[in-house]
Write an enzyme that holds these catalytic residues in place. Sequence first.
Site, PDB file in Angstrom:
ATOM      1  N   ARG A   1       0.602  -1.127   0.078  1.00 28.65           N
ATOM      2  CA  ARG A   1      -0.164   0.023   0.094  1.00 28.65           C
ATOM      3  C   ARG A   1       0.863   1.391   0.065  1.00 28.65           C
ATOM      4  O   ARG A   1       1.939   1.296   0.378  1.00 28.65           O
ATOM      5  CB  ARG A   1      -1.184   0.070   1.086  1.00 28.65           C
ATOM      6  CG  ARG A   1      -0.395   0.127   2.548  1.00 28.65           C
ATOM      7  CD  ARG A   1      -1.394   0.284   3.721  1.00 28.65           C
ATOM      8  NE  ARG A   1      -0.747  -0.077   4.905  1.00 28.65           N
ATOM      9  CZ  ARG A   1      -1.380   0.483   6.017  1.00 28.65           C
ATOM     10  NH1 ARG A   1      -2.338   1.250   6.138  1.00 28.65           N
ATOM     11  NH2 ARG A   1      -0.620   0.164   7.228  1.00 28.65           N
TER      12      ARG A   1
ATOM     13  N   ASP B   1       3.545  -7.714  13.856  1.00 35.08           N
ATOM     14  CA  ASP B   1       2.699  -7.057  15.015  1.00 35.08           C
ATOM     15  C   ASP B   1       3.244  -7.439  16.541  1.00 35.08           C
ATOM     16  O   ASP B   1       3.396  -6.600  17.244  1.00 35.08           O
ATOM     17  CB  ASP B   1       1.470  -7.323  14.918  1.00 35.08           C
ATOM     18  CG  ASP B   1       0.873  -6.997  13.516  1.00 35.08           C
ATOM     19  OD1 ASP B   1       0.815  -5.856  13.148  1.00 35.08           O
ATOM     20  OD2 ASP B   1       0.704  -8.094  12.659  1.00 35.08           O
TER      21      ASP B   1
ATOM     22  N   HIS C   1      -4.000  -8.832  10.604  1.00 35.19           N
ATOM     23  CA  HIS C   1      -2.853  -7.886  10.493  1.00 35.19           C
ATOM     24  C   HIS C   1      -3.434  -6.676   9.909  1.00 35.19           C
ATOM     25  O   HIS C   1      -3.487  -6.393   8.849  1.00 35.19           O
ATOM     26  CB  HIS C   1      -1.830  -8.420   9.499  1.00 35.19           C
ATOM     27  CG  HIS C   1      -0.491  -7.832   9.063  1.00 35.19           C
ATOM     28  ND1 HIS C   1       0.186  -7.057  10.335  1.00 35.19           N
ATOM     29  CD2 HIS C   1      -0.308  -7.024   8.095  1.00 35.19           C
ATOM     30  CE1 HIS C   1       1.029  -6.208   9.653  1.00 35.19           C
ATOM     31  NE2 HIS C   1       0.856  -6.171   8.282  1.00 35.19           N
TER      32      HIS C   1
HETATM   33  P1  NAD Z   1       7.610  -4.685  -3.700  1.00 36.56           P
HETATM   34  O1  NAD Z   1       6.799  -3.770  -4.573  1.00 36.56           O
HETATM   35  O2  NAD Z   1       9.056  -3.862  -3.351  1.00 36.56           O
HETATM   36  O3  NAD Z   1       8.045  -6.120  -4.120  1.00 36.56           O
HETATM   37  C1  NAD Z   1       6.767  -6.760  -4.301  1.00 36.56           C
HETATM   38  C2  NAD Z   1       7.355  -7.652  -5.631  1.00 36.56           C
HETATM   39  O4  NAD Z   1       6.297  -8.737  -5.758  1.00 36.56           O
HETATM   40  C3  NAD Z   1       7.484  -6.870  -7.013  1.00 36.56           C
HETATM   41  O5  NAD Z   1       9.039  -7.247  -7.201  1.00 36.56           O
HETATM   42  C4  NAD Z   1       6.699  -7.553  -7.612  1.00 36.56           C
HETATM   43  O6  NAD Z   1       7.107  -7.503  -9.109  1.00 36.56           O
HETATM   44  C5  NAD Z   1       6.437  -9.006  -7.331  1.00 36.56           C
HETATM   45  N1  NAD Z   1       4.987  -9.515  -7.565  1.00 36.56           N
HETATM   46  C6  NAD Z   1       3.802  -8.790  -7.874  1.00 36.56           C
HETATM   47  N2  NAD Z   1       2.953  -9.622  -8.129  1.00 36.56           N
HETATM   48  C7  NAD Z   1       3.714 -10.763  -8.116  1.00 36.56           C
HETATM   49  C8  NAD Z   1       3.258 -12.269  -8.425  1.00 36.56           C
HETATM   50  N3  NAD Z   1       1.965 -12.471  -8.850  1.00 36.56           N
HETATM   51  N4  NAD Z   1       4.280 -13.110  -8.390  1.00 36.56           N
HETATM   52  C9  NAD Z   1       5.386 -13.102  -7.967  1.00 36.56           C
HETATM   53  N5  NAD Z   1       6.047 -11.812  -7.759  1.00 36.56           N
HETATM   54  C10 NAD Z   1       5.026 -10.818  -7.844  1.00 36.56           C
HETATM   55  O7  NAD Z   1       6.527  -4.829  -2.287  1.00 36.56           O
HETATM   56  P2  NAD Z   1       7.337  -5.131  -0.789  1.00 36.56           P
HETATM   57  O8  NAD Z   1       7.695  -3.991   0.020  1.00 36.56           O
HETATM   58  O9  NAD Z   1       8.261  -6.289  -1.009  1.00 36.56           O
HETATM   59  O10 NAD Z   1       5.909  -5.693  -0.061  1.00 36.56           O
HETATM   60  C11 NAD Z   1       5.437  -6.976  -0.613  1.00 36.56           C
HETATM   61  C12 NAD Z   1       3.946  -7.188   0.109  1.00 36.56           C
HETATM   62  O11 NAD Z   1       4.359  -7.518   1.486  1.00 36.56           O
HETATM   63  C13 NAD Z   1       3.182  -6.029   0.129  1.00 36.56           C
HETATM   64  O12 NAD Z   1       1.842  -6.546  -0.305  1.00 36.56           O
HETATM   65  C14 NAD Z   1       3.370  -5.480   1.190  1.00 36.56           C
HETATM   66  O13 NAD Z   1       1.934  -4.958   1.735  1.00 36.56           O
HETATM   67  C15 NAD Z   1       3.419  -6.869   2.261  1.00 36.56           C
HETATM   68  N6  NAD Z   1       3.898  -6.585   3.569  1.00 36.56           N
HETATM   69  C16 NAD Z   1       3.360  -7.376   4.570  1.00 36.56           C
HETATM   70  C17 NAD Z   1       3.923  -7.278   5.890  1.00 36.56           C
HETATM   71  C18 NAD Z   1       3.148  -8.020   7.020  1.00 36.56           C
HETATM   72  O14 NAD Z   1       3.371  -8.030   8.082  1.00 36.56           O
HETATM   73  N7  NAD Z   1       2.186  -9.050   6.568  1.00 36.56           N
HETATM   74  C19 NAD Z   1       4.824  -6.442   6.245  1.00 36.56           C
HETATM   75  C20 NAD Z   1       5.260  -5.535   5.276  1.00 36.56           C
HETATM   76  C21 NAD Z   1       4.800  -5.539   3.868  1.00 36.56           C
HETATM   77  C1  LMR Z   2       3.281  -3.279   7.842  1.00 34.62           C
HETATM   78  O1  LMR Z   2       2.625  -3.593   8.698  1.00 34.62           O
HETATM   79  O2  LMR Z   2       4.471  -2.698   7.922  1.00 34.62           O
HETATM   80  C2  LMR Z   2       2.881  -3.780   6.466  1.00 34.62           C
HETATM   81  O3  LMR Z   2       1.638  -4.491   6.482  1.00 34.62           O
HETATM   82  C3  LMR Z   2       3.016  -2.685   5.351  1.00 34.62           C
HETATM   83  C4  LMR Z   2       1.818  -2.075   5.538  1.00 34.62           C
HETATM   84  O4  LMR Z   2       1.253  -1.869   4.537  1.00 34.62           O
HETATM   85  O5  LMR Z   2       1.553  -1.503   6.743  1.00 34.62           O
END
Ligand code: NAD
Ligand code: LMR
Length: 328
Positions: free
Chosen positions: A95, A162, A190
């Site tokens: 996001r 978290d 989350h």
């Molecule tokens: P980013 O944009 O830097 O990297 C995401 C990568 O995924 C990109 O390289 C993109 O090309 C690739 N991608 C997109 N669709 C894909 C698919 N179908 N198959 C394979 N690869 C694909 O993003 P990021 O910062 O690495 O974050 C990734 C995800 O993790 C986001 O959804 C983010 O919100 C989430 N996130 C979750 C948590 C948590 O606590 N659960 C924490 C931080 C981020």
């Molecule tokens: C976080 O908690 O840092 C991740 O889920 C990224 C976000 O969108 O908050």
Amino acid sequence: MSKKPVRVAVTGAAGQIGYALLFRIASGEMLGKDQPVILQLLEIPDEKAQNALKGVIMELEDCAFPLLAGIEAHSDPMTAFKDTDYALLVGSRPRGPGMERSELLAINGAIFTAQGKALNAVASRNVKVLVVGNPANTNAYIAMKSAPDLPAKNFTAMLRLDHNRAASQIAAKTGKAVADIEKLAVWGNHSPTMYADYRFATIGGQSVKAMINDETWNRETFLPTVGKRGAAIIAARGLSSAASAANAAIDHMRDWALGTNGKWVTMGIPSGGEYGIPKEIMFGYPVTCANGEYKIVEGLEIDAFSQECIKKTLDELLGEQDGVKHLV
Ligand code: NAD
Ligand code: LMR
């Protein structure tokens, strides 16, 4: 004699979390310093993403990690997940400022249908799946529902960030070491509705609740700080958390695979009905892990305030789940 390598699939491998994650997996921080790994890396077919992935692979090679037994680059989940023992589903859109994670469902949900199906078709039958891509709980639910031939318990969502955030805030408040905090729990989604619960937590055997003794701090400072930490990081960095997210993913998988020695950690897992949560809801629970299995900490008293918080986060998850009916 050295152990047989295990296969670890990581999606979104060229993204910012991927960059903070892969080197730590390859160095043995996730599965142990005696466990060789083969990395099966998935990126979208787009030329730019595949080129970026090539660059990451060159860097992995240049580290000459003794435990890295192989690296594969993929653009199709059907080959990326072949025989994989661990799957970290990171790839998806993060996001931006001002968005809620649930708004990502429309963009990211479909990814997890395709990846769930691919895991169902080709992964090891014991694969341990961690969904990091947001909204993590509901994406994990979609993947689980798309993989009917795999045990539902193999699918988990990341609530560990978290949990770690909550532990860090408590350590700062009490002036104690984060490593000494036991029995912390984070319930639910989350999202800002998650309920970080230190009522049972102890430090050196002493009650954290008694030590803090400030319910206003709990409700007005602690819960909003932990709940909105992701947004605070996006506001500050202009990008969502990456190193701390990768760290939480390592913690989650390491504890699941290698055990917690009785220590509570938080995992998003499919409910079996515990604490009145409907079955299959991907819910954050306090768990302990041993022998490659997690077990919910049961029998905790849920007081009126906690019940209210748990209901709020559950209602949000039910709403998200309702919104993805067409995908499962
Ligand atoms: P980013 O944009 O830097 O990297 C995401 C990568 O995924 C990109 O390289 C993109 O090309 C690739 N991608 C997109 N669709 C894909 C698919 N179908 N198959 C394979 N690869 C694909 O993003 P990021 O910062 O690495 O974050 C990734 C995800 O993790 C986001 O959804 C983010 O919100 C989430 N996130 C979750 C948590 C948590 O606590 N659960 C924490 C931080 C981020
Ligand atoms: C976080 O908690 O840092 C991740 O889920 C990224 C976000 O969108 O908050």
